[in-house]
Design a protein around this motif. Structure first.
Motif, short mmCIF file in Angstrom:
data_model
loop_
_atom_site.label_atom_id
_atom_site.label_comp_id
_atom_site.label_asym_id
_atom_site.label_seq_id
_atom_site.Cartn_x
_atom_site.Cartn_y
_atom_site.Cartn_z
N GLU A 25 0.76 -1.08 -0.05
CA GLU A 25 -0.07 0.06 -0.15
C GLU A 25 0.70 1.30 0.04
O GLU A 25 0.77 2.17 0.89
CB GLU A 25 -0.83 -0.08 1.16
N PRO A 26 1.72 1.54 -1.05
CA PRO A 26 2.47 2.41 -0.80
C PRO A 26 1.74 3.54 -1.53
O PRO A 26 0.63 3.72 -1.90
CB PRO A 26 3.66 2.41 -2.08
N ASP A 27 2.30 4.90 -1.21
CA ASP A 27 1.57 6.32 -1.62
C ASP A 27 1.73 6.07 -3.31
O ASP A 27 0.81 6.75 -3.96
CB ASP A 27 2.45 7.31 -1.37
N LEU A 28 2.73 5.60 -3.99
CA LEU A 28 2.84 5.46 -5.24
C LEU A 28 3.27 4.01 -5.81
O LEU A 28 4.44 3.85 -5.32
CB LEU A 28 3.90 6.51 -6.04
N LEU A 29 2.44 3.46 -6.72
CA LEU A 29 2.85 2.14 -7.04
C LEU A 29 3.57 2.37 -8.29
O LEU A 29 2.98 2.88 -9.51
CB LEU A 29 1.44 1.35 -7.36
N LEU A 30 4.85 1.71 -8.24
CA LEU A 30 6.07 2.15 -9.29
C LEU A 30 6.84 1.06 -9.53
O LEU A 30 7.52 0.79 -8.52
CB LEU A 30 6.65 3.46 -9.22
N ASP A 31 6.99 0.43 -10.60
CA ASP A 31 8.24 -0.26 -10.95
C ASP A 31 9.44 0.42 -11.34
O ASP A 31 9.66 1.18 -12.40
CB ASP A 31 7.94 -1.40 -12.21
N LEU A 32 10.37 0.37 -10.20
CA LEU A 32 11.50 1.26 -10.50
C LEU A 32 12.50 0.89 -11.75
O LEU A 32 13.33 1.71 -12.06
CB LEU A 32 12.44 1.36 -9.31
N GLU A 33 12.30 -0.30 -12.31
CA GLU A 33 12.89 -0.57 -13.66
C GLU A 33 12.25 0.09 -14.87
O GLU A 33 13.17 -0.15 -15.70
CB GLU A 33 13.05 -2.24 -13.36
N ARG A 34 10.97 0.59 -14.69
CA ARG A 34 10.44 1.08 -15.71
C ARG A 34 10.94 2.44 -15.84
O ARG A 34 10.68 3.23 -14.99
CB ARG A 34 8.92 0.95 -15.86
N LEU A 35 11.75 2.95 -16.99
CA LEU A 35 12.28 4.17 -16.83
C LEU A 35 11.57 5.05 -18.11
O LEU A 35 11.05 4.27 -19.18
CB LEU A 35 13.80 4.11 -17.18
N PRO A 36 11.39 6.41 -17.96
CA PRO A 36 11.93 7.26 -16.99
C PRO A 36 10.58 7.17 -15.84
O PRO A 36 9.76 6.80 -15.77
CB PRO A 36 11.86 8.40 -17.59
N TRP A 37 11.17 7.42 -14.72
CA TRP A 37 10.16 7.58 -13.53
C TRP A 37 9.21 8.76 -13.59
O TRP A 37 9.77 10.06 -14.23
CB TRP A 37 11.15 7.89 -12.32
N PRO A 38 8.10 9.09 -13.18
CA PRO A 38 7.45 9.99 -13.15
C PRO A 38 7.57 11.16 -12.39
O PRO A 38 6.63 11.78 -11.78
CB PRO A 38 6.05 9.40 -12.87
N PHE A 39 8.95 11.40 -12.07
CA PHE A 39 9.11 12.68 -11.12
C PHE A 39 9.96 13.80 -11.84
O PHE A 39 10.57 13.51 -12.92
CB PHE A 39 10.11 12.14 -10.05
N GLU A 40 9.68 15.05 -11.58
CA GLU A 40 10.32 16.12 -12.19
C GLU A 40 11.76 16.10 -12.08
O GLU A 40 12.30 15.35 -11.05
CB GLU A 40 9.79 17.46 -11.70
N THR A 41 12.43 16.72 -13.08
CA THR A 41 13.97 16.79 -13.02
C THR A 41 14.35 17.65 -11.80
O THR A 41 13.91 18.63 -11.55
CB THR A 41 14.49 16.90 -14.29
N ALA A 42 15.50 17.18 -11.07
CA ALA A 42 15.74 17.85 -9.94
C ALA A 42 14.92 18.25 -8.84
O ALA A 42 15.01 19.28 -8.11
CB ALA A 42 16.73 19.13 -10.34
N SER A 43 14.14 17.47 -8.66
CA SER A 43 12.85 17.62 -7.69
C SER A 43 12.94 17.05 -6.23
O SER A 43 12.42 17.20 -5.40
CB SER A 43 11.55 17.11 -8.23
N ALA A 44 14.01 16.04 -6.33
CA ALA A 44 14.03 15.27 -4.78
C ALA A 44 15.09 15.90 -4.08
O ALA A 44 16.54 15.71 -4.55
CB ALA A 44 14.30 13.80 -5.38
N GLN A 45 15.14 16.34 -2.81
CA GLN A 45 16.31 16.75 -1.96
C GLN A 45 16.90 15.39 -1.15
O GLN A 45 18.12 15.53 -1.06
CB GLN A 45 15.60 17.56 -0.98
N GLU A 46 16.02 14.61 -1.04
CA GLU A 46 16.50 13.36 -0.13
C GLU A 46 15.90 12.07 -1.02
O GLU A 46 14.69 12.00 -1.20
CB GLU A 46 16.14 13.24 1.12
N ILE A 47 16.77 10.98 -1.32
CA ILE A 47 16.18 9.82 -1.76
C ILE A 47 16.75 8.52 -0.88
O ILE A 47 17.90 8.50 -0.61
CB ILE A 47 16.59 9.67 -3.15
N LEU A 48 15.81 7.80 -0.47
CA LEU A 48 16.10 6.60 0.52
C LEU A 48 16.06 5.27 -0.53
O LEU A 48 15.18 5.10 -0.87
CB LEU A 48 15.44 6.43 1.67
#
Length: 185
Positions: A25-48
């Motif tokens: 039950e994530p906030d966003l269901l996403l296969d990280l191996e399917r590129l590109p990701w649906p995030f804006e360029t230079a939008s993340a300050q921290e990634i875990l």
């Protein structure tokens, strides 16, 4: 934005919790191996990526694509926190979903400073940061020693150099490694 990629059941407040399993039950269901990701360029300050990266990129093309996406979505100076099982620990080899060992030396290959240093020395190391146009500096790397090694280190029966030698020589000395990268942009 703060991303908790491959969150599993470890969802964190203040992060966009992302996973490919609806069971979590994530906030966003996403296969990280399917590129590109649906995030804006230079939008993340921290990634875990906590016990995640070793599950991704079985082929070199997919793995390198993931590294490029991490860099693309990272804001200038973004912190990427990675925890992975040590490749010489049973935790790494017994899980059939682990597709690649992740090491500090392997992540150094995504540093332009390191690439240029190796080129100047004439080393045959692949300059991946220059080839992919990504740049991550390693801020810190900390091993999580397994018992009895941790206890022996705490009791000063062995030195950190002894532990380092043991980790290069034996299995099940280091359980996991915590690595912090900074996006250089």
């Amino acid at each position: 934005m703060k991303l908790n990629l491959g969150c599993g059941n470890r969802k964190l407040d203040g992060y966009l919790n992302v996973d490919n399993s609806p069971h979590c039950e994530p906030d966003l269901l996403l296969d990280l191996e399917r590129l590109p990701w649906p995030f804006e360029t230079a939008s993340a300050q921290e990634i875990l990526l906590i016990h995640v990266l070793e599950h991704l990129g079985q082929t070199p093309a997919t793995y390198l694509g993931i590294i490029k996406e991490l860099y693309r979505v990272s804001a200038p100076g973004a912190v990427v926190r990675i925890t992975v099982p040590h490749p010489r620990h049973d935790d790494f080899v017994t899980d059939p979903t682990h597709v690649r060992p992740i090491t500090v030396a392997g992540l150094e290959m995504f540093s332009k400073v390191k690439n240029r240093e190796w080129q100047a020395k004439g080393w045959a190391t692949t300059p991946l940061a220059l080839m992919l146009d990504v740049d991550f500096e390693i801020v810190s790397a900390n091993a999580q020693p397994e018992e009895p090694w941790l206890g022996r280190l705490r009791r000063r029966e062995i030195t950190s150099q002894d532990l380092s030698f043991a980790a290069r020589s034996y299995w099940n000395v280091i359980r996991a490694t915590d690595i912090v990268l900074r996006a250089v942009k």
